[in-house]
Scaffold this motif. Structure first.
Motif, PDB file in Angstrom:
ATOM      1  N   SER A 100       0.976  -1.161  -0.095  1.00  0.00           N
ATOM      2  CA  SER A 100       0.096  -0.062   0.067  1.00  0.00           C
ATOM      3  C   SER A 100       0.878   1.077   0.136  1.00  0.00           C
ATOM      4  N   GLU A 101       0.167   2.352  -0.039  1.00  0.00           N
ATOM      5  CA  GLU A 101       1.083   3.779  -0.210  1.00  0.00           C
ATOM      6  C   GLU A 101       1.615   3.928   1.279  1.00  0.00           C
ATOM      7  N   ALA A 102       0.757   3.458   2.031  1.00  0.00           N
ATOM      8  CA  ALA A 102       1.313   3.730   3.638  1.00  0.00           C
ATOM      9  C   ALA A 102       2.496   2.862   3.879  1.00  0.00           C
ATOM     10  N   ALA A 103       2.346   1.608   3.288  1.00  0.00           N
ATOM     11  CA  ALA A 103       3.653   0.693   3.502  1.00  0.00           C
ATOM     12  C   ALA A 103       4.974   0.946   2.647  1.00  0.00           C
ATOM     13  N   ALA A 104       4.692   1.533   1.719  1.00  0.00           N
ATOM     14  CA  ALA A 104       5.708   2.038   0.776  1.00  0.00           C
ATOM     15  C   ALA A 104       6.525   3.387   1.457  1.00  0.00           C
ATOM     16  N   MET A 129       7.024   3.352   4.652  1.00  0.00           N
ATOM     17  CA  MET A 129       7.650   3.038   5.762  1.00  0.00           C
ATOM     18  C   MET A 129       8.914   2.220   5.847  1.00  0.00           C
ATOM     19  N   ASP A 130       9.672   2.146   6.561  1.00  0.00           N
ATOM     20  CA  ASP A 130      10.987   1.354   6.923  1.00  0.00           C
ATOM     21  C   ASP A 130      10.930  -0.139   6.788  1.00  0.00           C
ATOM     22  N   THR A 131      11.561  -0.789   6.253  1.00  0.00           N
ATOM     23  CA  THR A 131      11.313  -2.445   5.869  1.00  0.00           C
ATOM     24  C   THR A 131      11.342  -2.935   7.035  1.00  0.00           C
ATOM     25  N   ASP A 132      12.195  -2.797   8.191  1.00  0.00           N
ATOM     26  CA  ASP A 132      12.182  -3.401   9.239  1.00  0.00           C
ATOM     27  C   ASP A 132      11.128  -3.210  10.309  1.00  0.00           C
ATOM     28  N   ARG A 133      10.886  -1.579  10.198  1.00  0.00           N
ATOM     29  CA  ARG A 133       9.604  -1.330  11.100  1.00  0.00           C
ATOM     30  C   ARG A 133       8.481  -1.925  10.434  1.00  0.00           C
ATOM     31  N   LEU A 134       8.215  -1.982   9.028  1.00  0.00           N
ATOM     32  CA  LEU A 134       6.961  -2.661   8.643  1.00  0.00           C
ATOM     33  C   LEU A 134       6.893  -4.356   9.032  1.00  0.00           C
ATOM     34  N   ARG A 135       7.955  -4.824   9.000  1.00  0.00           N
ATOM     35  CA  ARG A 135       8.031  -6.376   9.328  1.00  0.00           C
ATOM     36  C   ARG A 135       7.744  -6.381  10.695  1.00  0.00           C
ATOM     37  N   LYS A 136       8.317  -5.535  11.531  1.00  0.00           N
ATOM     38  CA  LYS A 136       7.990  -5.765  13.235  1.00  0.00           C
ATOM     39  C   LYS A 136       6.293  -5.514  13.361  1.00  0.00           C
ATOM     40  N   LEU A 137       5.921  -4.431  12.570  1.00  0.00           N
ATOM     41  CA  LEU A 137       4.431  -4.286  12.865  1.00  0.00           C
ATOM     42  C   LEU A 137       3.536  -5.244  12.409  1.00  0.00           C
ATOM     43  N   ALA A 138       4.120  -5.834  11.074  1.00  0.00           N
ATOM     44  CA  ALA A 138       3.139  -7.186  10.699  1.00  0.00           C
ATOM     45  C   ALA A 138       3.118  -8.241  11.655  1.00  0.00           C
ATOM     46  N   ARG A 189      -3.971 -17.243  -2.606  1.00  0.00           N
ATOM     47  CA  ARG A 189      -5.405 -17.268  -2.913  1.00  0.00           C
ATOM     48  C   ARG A 189      -6.252 -17.651  -1.836  1.00  0.00           C
ATOM     49  N   SER A 190      -5.476 -18.779  -1.122  1.00  0.00           N
ATOM     50  CA  SER A 190      -6.544 -19.317   0.019  1.00  0.00           C
ATOM     51  C   SER A 190      -6.532 -18.541   1.378  1.00  0.00           C
ATOM     52  N   LEU A 191      -5.646 -17.604   1.207  1.00  0.00           N
ATOM     53  CA  LEU A 191      -5.809 -16.758   2.596  1.00  0.00           C
ATOM     54  C   LEU A 191      -6.295 -15.502   2.535  1.00  0.00           C
ATOM     55  N   LEU A 192      -6.838 -14.911   3.571  1.00  0.00           N
ATOM     56  CA  LEU A 192      -7.404 -13.563   3.607  1.00  0.00           C
ATOM     57  C   LEU A 192      -6.337 -12.473   3.690  1.00  0.00           C
ATOM     58  N   ARG A 193      -5.898 -11.702   2.814  1.00  0.00           N
ATOM     59  CA  ARG A 193      -5.035 -10.790   2.874  1.00  0.00           C
ATOM     60  C   ARG A 193      -5.297  -9.628   3.833  1.00  0.00           C
ATOM     61  N   ILE A 194      -4.682  -9.336   4.784  1.00  0.00           N
ATOM     62  CA  ILE A 194      -4.753  -8.022   5.824  1.00  0.00           C
ATOM     63  C   ILE A 194      -3.475  -7.473   5.757  1.00  0.00           C
ATOM     64  N   THR A 195      -3.324  -6.304   6.112  1.00  0.00           N
ATOM     65  CA  THR A 195      -2.217  -5.513   6.087  1.00  0.00           C
ATOM     66  C   THR A 195      -1.883  -4.780   7.643  1.00  0.00           C
ATOM     67  N   PRO A 196      -0.704  -4.638   7.838  1.00  0.00           N
ATOM     68  CA  PRO A 196      -0.558  -3.967   9.521  1.00  0.00           C
ATOM     69  C   PRO A 196      -0.534  -2.571   9.212  1.00  0.00           C
ATOM     70  N   VAL A 197      -0.917  -1.961   8.158  1.00  0.00           N
ATOM     71  CA  VAL A 197      -1.362  -0.427   8.045  1.00  0.00           C
ATOM     72  C   VAL A 197      -2.420  -0.318   7.099  1.00  0.00           C
TER      73      VAL A 197
END
Length: 654
Positions: A443-447, A449-458, A602-610
């Protein structure tokens, strides 16, 4: 006057810019083919479908949905086109019905841009067919007509396309269903239908139920009806349809919200005093318990918001289209090109556009106000499983003795009013796994964000969902396993580890990954064999028959080919026997495996940390913005809830 067609009947079309509305009781695929004088489709470039939704003069939906709106401009079709055939098909492999005989008869309406119906057709008499040619628009002696077809095909899309002369029909049908499957993977599943069919809402007035028929259209001096206030036959109207006139009290009854009749009526508000609006009530949908009533009410709010915004957007599109038509007519007259006549025509067209848009916005604002008032009453009344982390109900939470109907995993909203949030609920036990996307391109918000911070948030998001699941299941009936191959999630996993609520320490390294996957794969195999043999009592005594959740961090790191195969097996076969996936992964990093992992995603429901606008509703296909549930800053509610889970397990001897 609307022509109600029967199979084989035709009707003259008075205009060439049309909208075809499809209403079905289940998500269907809608498409259209273009045919020459003999009805032959010359190639794939003459077929509009979810994977290729736009052709000159034709646009269809990009995903399967219960309601569709197809736009047709007959004058803009390619040269040589004499026929437009509207196709409907059931999605393949989506877990839904496999034949039209198992679903309500689809309803198709041809309307003008003003929303006024020209012709309608109900596709009755279908049985084993999984695809159907609903109707066709055809040219006859320089005039266009519509014919009700209703020709079904038990062989599905492939047989139907082949019947129209499409080469490689089987391959094309497969690619269409593949595009539909991708769309369904991002769709929010509607609540299951009950014996009553649709959902019905109790009225807050003197009547217990409203009849499931649309209200009459309001009268306007303008000869063209505003689509924002036009009736929508055979579709569930939004709050505007259920509401009164603008100068009357607000009515919170929703005619199309239906469910099984409860053993006792839900709570209702006292009758409104003269001159005052009726007040919304939490739990005024039908159901066998308060949890079920609130669940149905939330889904009714979700559906009402989707349809209200769809009506508004349709009205705005109509206003813009009408302005363009009036400008074209005015400026095509050479006399209007000199002097001020052209300027006056432009001003008049724009003024009419603004008037129609303003009326549509007023109707939408009225609907949104009703839903906002309802949300303000419902949110504080939610049980813990449906409540956000900031709800005080979590501070007094006790681990229940029964599994709730559903679990809240986030909120949804539309850009027309971002502060009006509808809880996103998933049924329990989970019917599909969850994927928390840790990619920066999510997403735009994820783009930003710092990679390490995003993974931790996820990973923190995944931990919070795991904690919620542990908290709403009875003690010992839900276990959580964690795979953290590189040990990178030690920080986010600390609340689960410190509380001692995991089935074991997080598995690290290739050996740990293999051990956990082998354990869960064995459980799936044994339970499947016991179920098939009807010998559930023969399961090994050391087998945990409770629900299992596998949390996988940073996939596919630490996974070899065998581990990937086992994970796919768990995703496919696990949910039916109580094994579920909660994955934290960046899909781009898994692209090295090629298409082998596509079925897994495809079998999973995709959600995002942001926040991200990637989920779609099953009615009109809006792109909804998903907001993850966040623990209030400085709050210790997560630790308190996990401590309560640990204490309940100790008390139960687990």
């Amino acid at each position: 006057m609307t022509a109600e067609l029967v199979r084989g009947q035709n009707h003259t079309l008075p205009q060439t810019r049309l909208e075809i509305r499809v209403s079905a009781g289940t998500p269907v695929v809608a498409g259209a083919t273009l045919g020459d004088e003999r009805g032959t489709v010359r190639g794939v470039e003459w077929i509009a479908h979810p994977g290729s939704p736009q052709l000159p003069g034709l646009e269809v939906s990009q995903q399967a949905a219960a309601d569709h709106r197809l736009a047709v401009d007959l004058e803009a079709l390619p040269v040589g086109v004499h026929r437009v055939t509207v196709l409907l098909a059931l999605p393949v492999g989506a877990g839904g019905p496999a034949r039209f005989g198992a679903v309500p008869a689809p309803f198709v309406a041809v309307t003008g841009l003003d929303g006024a119906e020209i012709a309608t057709f109900t596709l009755t008499g279908l049985d084993a067919e999984s695809a159907v040619s609903a109707l066709e628009l055809y040219r006859r002696q320089d005039a266009w007509k519509v014919r009700a077809v209703g020709q079904g095909y038990a062989g599905g899309l492939a047989e139907m396309l082949a019947d129209q002369g499409v080469a490689e029909a089987t391959g094309l049908a497969g690619s269409i269903q593949e595009a539909v499957t991708r769309g369904l993977a991002r769709s929010v599943a509607p609540p299951p239908r009950t014996q009553g069919g649709d959902r019905v809402r109790h009225a807050t007035g003197s009547a217990d139920h409203r009849p499931p028929t649309p209200p009459p259209a309001p009268e306007h001096p303008e000869p063209l009806t505003d689509p924002a206030t036009a009736p929508q036959p055979h579709t569930a109207p939004g709050p505007a349809a259920a509401g009164p006139a603008a100068d009357g009290p607000i009515n919170y009854a929703h005619p199309r919200r239906q469910h099984a009749a409860p053993p006792s009526p839900p709570p209702t508000a006292p009758p409104a005093q003269p001159g005052q609006a009726a007040q919304p009530v939490a739990g005024d949908a039908t159901g066998w318990s308060m949890d079920e009533r609130l669940y149905n009410q939330i889904w009714g709010m979700f559906e009402d918001l989707a349809r209200a915004v769809a009506a508004y957007r349709s009205a705005v599109d109509f206003a813009e289209s009408r302005m363009d038509q009036e400008l074209d007519r005015a400026l095509s007259d050479p006399r209007n090109r000199i002097g001020g006549a052209g300027d006056r025509a432009r001003e008049a067209a724009r003024a009419k556009r603004d008037e129609l848009t303003s009326r549509a916005r007023e109707a939408l604002d009225r609907d949104l106000a009703q839903l906002a008032a309802e949300a303000a009453v419902v949110e504080p009344a939610l049980p813990a499983a449906y409540a956000g982390w900031g709800n005080p109900v979590w501070h007094a939470h006790r681990v229940p003795m029964e599994i709730p109907m559903a679990l809240r995993i986030g909120d949804l909203h539309l850009p027309e009013r971002t502060d009006l949030r509808v809880p996103l609920l998933v049924r329990l036990p989970l019917e599909r796994g969850i994927w928390v996307d840790s990619g920066r391109t999510a997403s735009e918000a994820a783009a930003l964000m710092d990679t390490d911070r995003l993974r931790k948030l996820a990973m923190e998001t995944a931990v919070a969902h795991a904690a919620r699941l542990l908290a709403v299941y009875p003690p010992g009936e839900f276990s959580v396993h964690v795979i953290d191959p590189a040990g990178a999630a030690a920080g986010p996993l600390a609340p689960l580890v410190d509380a001692g609520v995991l089935a074991g320490l997080p598995a690290a390294g290739a050996g740990g990954v293999a051990s956990v996957l082998a354990h869960l794969t064995r459980r799936v195999d044994l339970v499947q064999m016991a179920v098939r043999a009807g010998a559930a009592d023969s399961l090994p005594p050391d087998l945990d028959t409770g629900e299992q959740l596998l949390v996988v961090n940073d996939f596919p790191h630490g996974f070899d080919d065998r581990a990937v195969t086992q994970l796919r097996y768990l995703a496919d076969e696990g949910p039916a026997v109580g094994v579920h996936l909660l994955m934290v992964a960046d899909r781009e990093e898994a692209s090295a495996y090629g298409p082998v992992l596509d079925p897994l995603w495809r079998s999973l429901l995709r959600i995002t940390p942001v926040a991200d606008s990637h989920l779609a509703d099953p009615w009109v296909g809006h792109a909804w913005t998903y907001e993850p549930l966040a623990v209030p800053p400085g709050s210790r509610v997560l630790e308190q809830v996990l401590a309560a889970v640990a204490a309940a397990r100790r008390a139960a001897g687990r």
